[in-house]
Motif scaffolding. Structure first.
Motif, mmCIF file in Angstrom:
data_model
loop_
_atom_site.group_PDB
_atom_site.id
_atom_site.type_symbol
_atom_site.label_atom_id
_atom_site.label_comp_id
_atom_site.label_asym_id
_atom_site.label_seq_id
_atom_site.Cartn_x
_atom_site.Cartn_y
_atom_site.Cartn_z
ATOM 1 N N GLY A 43 0.809 -1.220 0.000
ATOM 2 C CA GLY A 43 0.000 0.000 0.000
ATOM 3 C C GLY A 43 0.847 1.278 0.000
ATOM 4 N N LYS A 44 2.136 1.163 -0.279
ATOM 5 C CA LYS A 44 3.027 2.328 -0.239
ATOM 6 C C LYS A 44 2.657 3.343 -1.329
ATOM 7 C CE LYS A 44 6.680 -0.276 -0.946
ATOM 8 N NZ LYS A 44 5.998 -1.588 -1.101
ATOM 9 N N SER A 45 2.581 2.861 -2.567
ATOM 10 C CA SER A 45 2.278 3.789 -3.668
ATOM 11 C C SER A 45 0.877 4.382 -3.512
ATOM 12 C CB SER A 45 2.383 3.077 -5.018
ATOM 13 O OG SER A 45 3.701 2.643 -5.242
ATOM 14 N N THR A 46 -0.064 3.567 -3.075
ATOM 15 C CA THR A 46 -1.436 4.056 -2.881
ATOM 16 C C THR A 46 -1.441 5.198 -1.867
ATOM 17 O OG1 THR A 46 -2.238 1.832 -3.371
ATOM 18 C CG2 THR A 46 -3.792 3.329 -2.313
ATOM 19 N N THR A 47 -0.669 5.049 -0.785
ATOM 20 C CA THR A 47 -0.581 6.107 0.227
ATOM 21 C C THR A 47 0.002 7.380 -0.381
ATOM 22 O OG1 THR A 47 -0.249 4.459 1.949
ATOM 23 C CG2 THR A 47 0.432 6.710 2.463
ATOM 24 N N ILE A 48 1.120 7.234 -1.086
ATOM 25 C CA ILE A 48 1.769 8.401 -1.685
ATOM 26 C C ILE A 48 0.845 9.074 -2.690
ATOM 27 C CG2 ILE A 48 3.629 9.076 -3.263
ATOM 28 C CD1 ILE A 48 5.499 7.365 -1.789
ATOM 29 N N ARG A 49 0.145 8.274 -3.465
ATOM 30 C CA ARG A 49 -0.739 8.859 -4.476
ATOM 31 C C ARG A 49 -1.862 9.664 -3.823
ATOM 32 N NH1 ARG A 49 -2.856 4.484 -7.730
ATOM 33 N NH2 ARG A 49 -3.492 6.032 -9.268
ATOM 34 N N MET A 80 4.759 20.839 -2.976
ATOM 35 C CA MET A 80 5.046 19.411 -2.942
ATOM 36 C C MET A 80 5.641 18.958 -4.275
ATOM 37 S SD MET A 80 1.987 17.860 -0.630
ATOM 38 C CE MET A 80 1.189 17.255 -2.043
ATOM 39 N N GLY A 81 6.558 17.993 -4.199
ATOM 40 C CA GLY A 81 7.125 17.395 -5.395
ATOM 41 C C GLY A 81 6.874 15.893 -5.358
ATOM 42 N N TYR A 82 6.705 15.308 -6.532
ATOM 43 C CA TYR A 82 6.337 13.880 -6.596
ATOM 44 C C TYR A 82 7.088 13.206 -7.722
ATOM 45 C CZ TYR A 82 3.142 9.888 -7.559
ATOM 46 O OH TYR A 82 2.601 8.655 -7.793
ATOM 47 N N MET A 83 7.755 12.134 -7.387
ATOM 48 C CA MET A 83 8.393 11.309 -8.417
ATOM 49 C C MET A 83 7.716 9.955 -8.336
ATOM 50 S SD MET A 83 12.450 10.700 -8.712
ATOM 51 C CE MET A 83 13.048 9.218 -9.487
ATOM 52 N N SER A 84 6.947 9.617 -9.363
ATOM 53 C CA SER A 84 6.131 8.404 -9.287
ATOM 54 C C SER A 84 6.969 7.168 -9.578
ATOM 55 C CB SER A 84 4.961 8.497 -10.259
ATOM 56 O OG SER A 84 5.409 8.227 -11.557
ATOM 57 N N GLN A 85 6.421 6.013 -9.199
ATOM 58 C CA GLN A 85 7.155 4.752 -9.353
ATOM 59 C C GLN A 85 7.452 4.493 -10.824
ATOM 60 O OE1 GLN A 85 5.324 1.632 -7.109
ATOM 61 N NE2 GLN A 85 6.864 0.107 -7.645
ATOM 62 N N LYS A 86 6.462 4.790 -11.674
ATOM 63 C CA LYS A 86 6.715 4.714 -13.109
ATOM 64 C C LYS A 86 7.131 6.101 -13.552
ATOM 65 C CE LYS A 86 3.634 0.958 -14.350
ATOM 66 N NZ LYS A 86 2.293 0.986 -13.744
ATOM 67 N N SER A 87 8.310 6.189 -14.133
ATOM 68 C CA SER A 87 8.833 7.502 -14.486
ATOM 69 C C SER A 87 7.834 8.269 -15.335
ATOM 70 C CB SER A 87 10.137 7.355 -15.245
ATOM 71 O OG SER A 87 10.520 8.612 -15.759
ATOM 72 N N SER A 88 7.657 9.543 -15.013
ATOM 73 C CA SER A 88 6.721 10.349 -15.790
ATOM 74 C C SER A 88 7.447 11.159 -16.862
ATOM 75 C CB SER A 88 5.952 11.272 -14.850
ATOM 76 O OG SER A 88 6.854 11.892 -13.971
ATOM 77 N N ALA A 184 19.475 19.480 2.740
ATOM 78 C CA ALA A 184 20.255 20.644 3.187
ATOM 79 C C ALA A 184 19.629 21.944 2.680
ATOM 80 C CB ALA A 184 21.704 20.525 2.703
ATOM 81 N N GLU A 185 18.927 21.862 1.543
ATOM 82 C CA GLU A 185 18.221 23.046 1.020
ATOM 83 C C GLU A 185 16.930 23.322 1.778
ATOM 84 O OE1 GLU A 185 17.229 23.010 -3.184
ATOM 85 O OE2 GLU A 185 19.181 22.137 -3.616
ATOM 86 N N GLY A 186 16.539 22.374 2.647
ATOM 87 C CA GLY A 186 15.339 22.601 3.460
ATOM 88 C C GLY A 186 14.162 21.716 3.089
ATOM 89 N N MET A 187 14.374 20.738 2.223
ATOM 90 C CA MET A 187 13.264 19.850 1.865
ATOM 91 C C MET A 187 13.139 18.715 2.871
ATOM 92 S SD MET A 187 13.575 19.515 -2.250
ATOM 93 C CE MET A 187 14.138 20.951 -3.178
ATOM 94 N N SER A 188 11.933 18.186 2.988
ATOM 95 C CA SER A 188 11.698 16.971 3.754
ATOM 96 C C SER A 188 11.282 15.916 2.740
ATOM 97 C CB SER A 188 10.581 17.170 4.767
ATOM 98 O OG SER A 188 10.854 18.322 5.532
ATOM 99 N N ILE A 189 11.739 14.696 2.931
ATOM 100 C CA ILE A 189 11.551 13.682 1.881
ATOM 101 C C ILE A 189 10.887 12.437 2.438
ATOM 102 C CG2 ILE A 189 12.730 12.205 0.200
ATOM 103 C CD1 ILE A 189 14.947 14.261 0.015
ATOM 104 N N LEU A 190 9.850 11.980 1.757
ATOM 105 C CA LEU A 190 9.276 10.665 2.043
ATOM 106 C C LEU A 190 9.637 9.762 0.875
ATOM 107 C CD1 LEU A 190 5.774 9.878 3.465
ATOM 108 C CD2 LEU A 190 6.677 8.583 1.558
ATOM 109 N N VAL A 191 10.344 8.683 1.159
ATOM 110 C CA VAL A 191 10.871 7.851 0.077
ATOM 111 C C VAL A 191 10.523 6.377 0.315
ATOM 112 C CG1 VAL A 191 13.145 7.697 1.230
ATOM 113 C CG2 VAL A 191 12.998 7.245 -1.204
ATOM 114 N N THR A 192 10.087 5.677 -0.723
ATOM 115 C CA THR A 192 9.871 4.239 -0.574
ATOM 116 C C THR A 192 11.060 3.501 -1.188
ATOM 117 O OG1 THR A 192 8.804 3.785 -2.689
ATOM 118 C CG2 THR A 192 7.392 4.561 -0.932
ATOM 119 N N THR A 193 11.380 2.365 -0.607
ATOM 120 C CA THR A 193 12.475 1.559 -1.132
ATOM 121 C C THR A 193 12.309 0.112 -0.690
ATOM 122 O OG1 THR A 193 14.876 1.250 -1.173
ATOM 123 C CG2 THR A 193 13.948 2.112 0.861
ATOM 124 N N HIS A 194 12.875 -0.776 -1.504
ATOM 125 C CA HIS A 194 12.960 -2.184 -1.092
ATOM 126 C C HIS A 194 14.385 -2.499 -0.666
ATOM 127 C CE1 HIS A 194 8.943 -3.424 -2.131
ATOM 128 N NE2 HIS A 194 9.044 -2.792 -3.282
#
Ligand SMILES: Nc1ncnc2c1ncn2[C@@H]1O[C@H](COP(=O)(O)OP(=O)(O)OP(=O)(O)O)[C@@H](O)[C@H]1O
Ligand SMILES: [Mg+2]
Length: 309
Positions: A43-49, A80-88, A184-194
């Motif tokens: 449910g990781k991608s579903t949450t991010i979406r 907000m910035g978003y990088m989807s699992q399938k490259s856009s 360091a520029e001040g962003m906060s990041i939520l990242v999924t990984t295996h």
């Protein structure tokens, strides 16, 4: 404690009778790299979406940067910035054309757009590829271009869905260095990984399984919370030793790891007695020094416990 940049409560998404995300709650603090872990389909991608506004939640709340993410989306989305699992990325455009296109969507234009594109491409070490078609890039380069494109508008919160899947260890490190610069520029990041090596580098983690939050905290405290020690026994008789070890009550788990058996024991237990008993049963092995559990041990433990429950 400063206000979290992202606060999620009771987030739920159903698809028909199936619940993909169930009553999820967590917080992301400012300046943090927050890791989102869980097996395929957790449910990781579903949450991010849902958090990025691509998918409507069935219920639940989310606040970002002090605003309601679902009712005041327009005011928050710009940050907000978003990088989807399938490259856009658009594969039949060049790197620079892609960034110009996405920068335009963020409302950047003219000289501001050109300088932001150059800054990001240099930062991600893909400036020299600016005139190549995206289709011609390696996976690692493509992912760094995608990260450049997701950060052109200098978002405060960045959602990265498996940004390093298929990326080799060296390029993966490059990607994480780029993430550190963004923090360091001040962003906060939520990242999924295996990749559990990457997960170990996160400030905090949420582990989800079947759409539910199973563990949440700093990598180190999560590992300690298991209350286990791990001992690897090197042996030619690994299969037999594995089943023999499982018969001993203090052995919480015994898994095969190549030609070794990895035993999980209670944290405080002195292992000598168990090892003697196994030797008396006729097993020859070399026991490596006990070590604290890894995130992989935690992962395996959580998945196994969920299967039993
Ligand atoms: N639009 C949809 N309709 C029906 N089911 C869906 C839909 N989107 C996702 N699901 C289901 O929800 C569950 C969670 O999917 P999700 O993509 O969030 O998992 P994930 O944790 O990102 O997995 P992975 O590690 O493989 O990317 C899966 O069982 C998936 O089939
Ligand atoms: Mg996914």
């Amino acid at each position: 404690m400063p206000e979290p940049v992202l606060e999620v409560k009771g987030l739920t998404r159903r698809f028909g009778a199936f619940t993909a995300v169930s009553d999820l709650g967590f917080e992301v603090q400012a300046g943090e790299i927050f890791g989102f872990l869980g097996p395929n389909g957790a449910g990781k991608s579903t949450t991010i979406r849902m958090l990025c506004g691509v998918l409507a939640p069935s219920s639940g709340e989310a606040r970002a940067l002090g605003r309601n993410l679902f009712t005041e989306a327009d005011q928050v989305r710009a940050h907000m910035g978003y990088m989807s699992q399938k490259s856009s990325l658009l594969t039949d455009l060049t790197v620079a054309e892609n960034l110009q296109f996405f920068g335009g969507l963020y409302g950047l234009e003219g000289r501001a757009l050109a300088s932001e594109v150059e800054f990001r491409l240099r930062e991600m070490q893909v400036w020299e590829h600016r005139d190549l078609l995206v289709a011609a890039l390696s996976t690692g380069e493509r992912q760094r271009v995608a990260l450049a494109s997701a950060t052109l508008h200098r978002p405060r919160i960045l959602f990265l869905d498996e940004p390093t899947s298929g990326v080799d260890p060296l390029r993966r490190r490059l990607f994480w260095e780029a993430m550190d610069e963004l923090v360091a520029e001040g962003m906060s990041i939520l990242v999924t990984t295996h990749n559990l090596g990457e997960a170990d580098q996160c400030d905090r983690l949420a582990f989800i399984l079947g759409g539910k939050l199973m563990a949440y905290g700093r990598p180190r405290s999560l590992k300690e919370s298991l209350g286990r020690q791990m001992i690897e026994l090197r042996t030619e008789q690994f299969r037999d030793l594995q089943s023999a070890a499982r018969a001993h009550p203090e052995v919480l788990a015994a898994v095969l790891l190549g030609r070794s058996v990895r035993l999980s024991l209670p944290a405080g237990l002195e292992p000598a007695d168990l090892l003697n008993r196994l030797r008396l049963e006729g097993f020859a092995f070399e026991a490596l020094p006990p070590e604290p559990p890894s995130l992989e041990d935690l992962f395996v433990d959580l998945v196994q416990r969920a299967r039993v429950a």
